[in-house]
Design a protein around this motif. Structure first.
Motif, PDB file in Angstrom:
ATOM      1  N   PHE A  28      46.633  36.289  45.032  1.00  0.00           N
ATOM      2  CA  PHE A  28      47.518  37.080  44.051  1.00  0.00           C
ATOM      3  C   PHE A  28      46.757  38.404  44.399  1.00  0.00           C
ATOM      4  N   ILE A  29      47.060  39.421  44.549  1.00  0.00           N
ATOM      5  CA  ILE A  29      47.006  40.746  44.774  1.00  0.00           C
ATOM      6  C   ILE A  29      47.263  41.874  43.864  1.00  0.00           C
ATOM      7  N   HIS A  30      45.546  42.770  43.809  1.00  0.00           N
ATOM      8  CA  HIS A  30      45.483  43.257  42.759  1.00  0.00           C
ATOM      9  C   HIS A  30      45.336  45.161  43.190  1.00  0.00           C
ATOM     10  N   VAL A  83      52.440  34.679  46.646  1.00  0.00           N
ATOM     11  CA  VAL A  83      51.500  35.849  46.251  1.00  0.00           C
ATOM     12  C   VAL A  83      52.265  36.069  45.178  1.00  0.00           C
ATOM     13  N   VAL A  84      51.592  36.804  44.832  1.00  0.00           N
ATOM     14  CA  VAL A  84      51.884  37.853  43.414  1.00  0.00           C
ATOM     15  C   VAL A  84      51.408  39.146  43.170  1.00  0.00           C
ATOM     16  N   ILE A  85      51.807  39.524  42.953  1.00  0.00           N
ATOM     17  CA  ILE A  85      50.813  40.963  43.278  1.00  0.00           C
ATOM     18  C   ILE A  85      51.149  42.074  41.898  1.00  0.00           C
ATOM     19  N   ARG A 128      56.584  32.306  49.313  1.00  0.00           N
ATOM     20  CA  ARG A 128      57.961  33.413  48.229  1.00  0.00           C
ATOM     21  C   ARG A 128      57.039  34.814  47.179  1.00  0.00           C
ATOM     22  N   VAL A 129      57.728  35.263  46.577  1.00  0.00           N
ATOM     23  CA  VAL A 129      57.376  36.694  46.220  1.00  0.00           C
ATOM     24  C   VAL A 129      57.197  36.599  44.404  1.00  0.00           C
TER      25      VAL A 129
END
Ligand code: GLC
Length: 445
Positions: A28-30, A83-85, A128-129
């Motif tokens: 996860f990217i915040h 990844v989830v941004i 994967r994005v």
């Protein structure tokens, strides 16, 4: 022997969760303007910052060291597979060049569409994005002020401070009268259309997106000023999402009936068994932080230990779930030393123990005390949290194991007492969580 539930609901949903349940580990990217105050992504609300107060971060957002290829390399080395941004977080700031708003990275000193280079770099690493998209928006002029809103008169602040103490919903419902008045000019319908227009941009302008992670709903109850499916027009939003990206995995935070979500997303929890919704086992993903905040927080001291980090992954997969581990990059556009060290814990451990995580799920067998099982076909992985001295009794797996070895070095672990126990070496392997790989007998009755 407890049966492993098949998460029927998820598997019959439109979103493609087959890769997701194999990949098991995501990042996860915040990231956004809140990296500059460095006091967490809720800073606008916790400190009651006005638009003018917050503008100073917009004017100075200049992540000069942003190198998405480096981030992607770090992610890959840590062993994550997707990844989830945060394309947009609650503050409304957009990391892409949205035609719907001026409140975006291209209008800051950074000038870049940060998502563009991001998706290219992560895909180049074979990851994967997914996009996180905040349903809340504290910048949009048509988003009605509510208890969580920075202009909500500090209601949310009092609530956050009061957590754990006795808390009454009346305080929350009592939004000051002038704020109620201010809302007369705010039209949630206009905002809901804005959300759809932005989601369209995200799902059509950046290639194949594998996850849409909407966050979050807090519907009104008993006078509590919240927002939910009627505000976001969730049914329409979901329909649009599925139409634009039929394969995309959609999470469960749109306030729609549970069977509309491909994946359920408990936050900062370690389930003790397969997650069920209304009694039905579901596809699930737990998200966690390294410290506490999701956005970069300079002064937090609550960083999890290396062992806790790896255990989180093991405990999650042992219950049939995925782990989405969060990084909050700095305002310079870097993963700070603490985040890099934490990622390295995963990378080092997974290099030797990935076989016990990827493509694995919960086992039907109950593990021995202080242990967890993950399983893939006839390979059963025994994760030993507390290293015993000498023998470890296999309990339910007694007599079912044909061969056993330590996973970190493939050294044999002898079976003793007619296959009822393992003879462990006295010295615990020098890894964060030792794993014994058990080859189950295929000729077992
Ligand atoms: C919560 C928080 C948010 C964070 C999210 C991650 O909903 O509001 O800051 O992005 O959890 O699950």
């Amino acid at each position: 022997m407890a049966a492993v539930p098949a998460p029927e609901r998820g598997l019959t949903m439109p979103g493609d969760t087959s890769w997701f349940m194999r990949d098991r580990f995501g990042m996860f990217i915040h990231w956004g303007l809140y990296a500059l105050p460095a006091r967490g992504e809720w800073v606008r609300t916790t400190e009651g910052l006005s638009d003018v107060d917050y503008q100073r971060y917009f004017d100075r957002f200049d992540p000069d060291l942003y190198d998405p290829a480096q981030w992607a390399a770090n992610a890959r080395a840590a062993g994550v597979r997707y990844v989830v941004i945060t394309a947009k977080h609650h503050d409304g700031f957009c990391l892409w060049d949205s035609a719907q708003t001026d409140f975006k990275s291209t209008n800051t000193p950074c000038r870049e569409d940060l998502l563009r280079s991001f998706v290219d770099a992560f895909r180049a690493e074979g990851l994967r994005v997914g996009f996180y998209y905040s349903l809340l928006d504290w910048h949009h002029p048509d988003f009605p002020v509510d208890a969580y809103h920075p202009l909500g008169g500090g209601v949310a602040k009092r609530m956050i401070e009061g957590m754990g103490e006795e808390f009454s919903f009346e305080t929350l419902a009592a939004l000051p009268e002038d704020i109620r008045k201010r809302n007369e000019d705010r039209d949630i319908r206009v905002y809901a259309a804005y959300v759809r227009a932005q989601v369209r941009e995200l799902l059509t302008g950046y290639g194949r997106i594998d996850v849409m992670w909407f966050d979050f709903s807090y519907p009104g109850a008993g006078g509590l000023p919240g927002k939910g499916k009627d505000d976001w027009e969730s049914a329409r939003l979901l329909e649009l999402t599925r139409e634009l990206a039929p394969h995309v995995i959609v999470n469960d935070r749109l306030d729609l009936p549970a069977d509309h979500a491909d994946v359920h997303t408990p936050e900062q929890v370690v389930p003790k068994e397969w997650v069920r919704v209304d009694g039905t086992p579901v596809v699930w993903e737990a998200c966690h932080t390294f410290s506490g905040s999701w956005g970069y927080h300079r002064d937090e001291a609550s960083w999890k230990s290396p062992q806790q980090l790896v255990r989180l992954l093991v405990e999650t997969v042992a219950c049939g779930g995925n782990l989405l581990m969060n990084v909050g990059p700095t305002g310079r556009g870097t993963f700070d030393r603490r985040a890099l060290d934490a990622l390295a814990c995963y990378g080092d451990w997974l290099r030797l123990h990935g076989r016990a995580i990827y493509d694995c799920t919960a086992s039907e067998l109950t593990p021995p005390a202080d242990c967890r099982y993950t399983q893939r076909g006839d390979r059963l992985y025994l994760h030993v949290f507390a290293w015993p001295c000498g023998e470890l009794s296999l309990g339910e797996a007694a007599g079912r194991v044909a061969y056993a070895q330590l996973l970190d070095d493939a050294s044999e672990v002898p079976l003793v007492d007619s296959g009822r126990a393992l003879k462990l070496p006295v010295r615990r392997p020098d890894v964060l969580v030792p794993v014994v790989e058990l080859f189950l007998r295929t000729d077992a009755p």
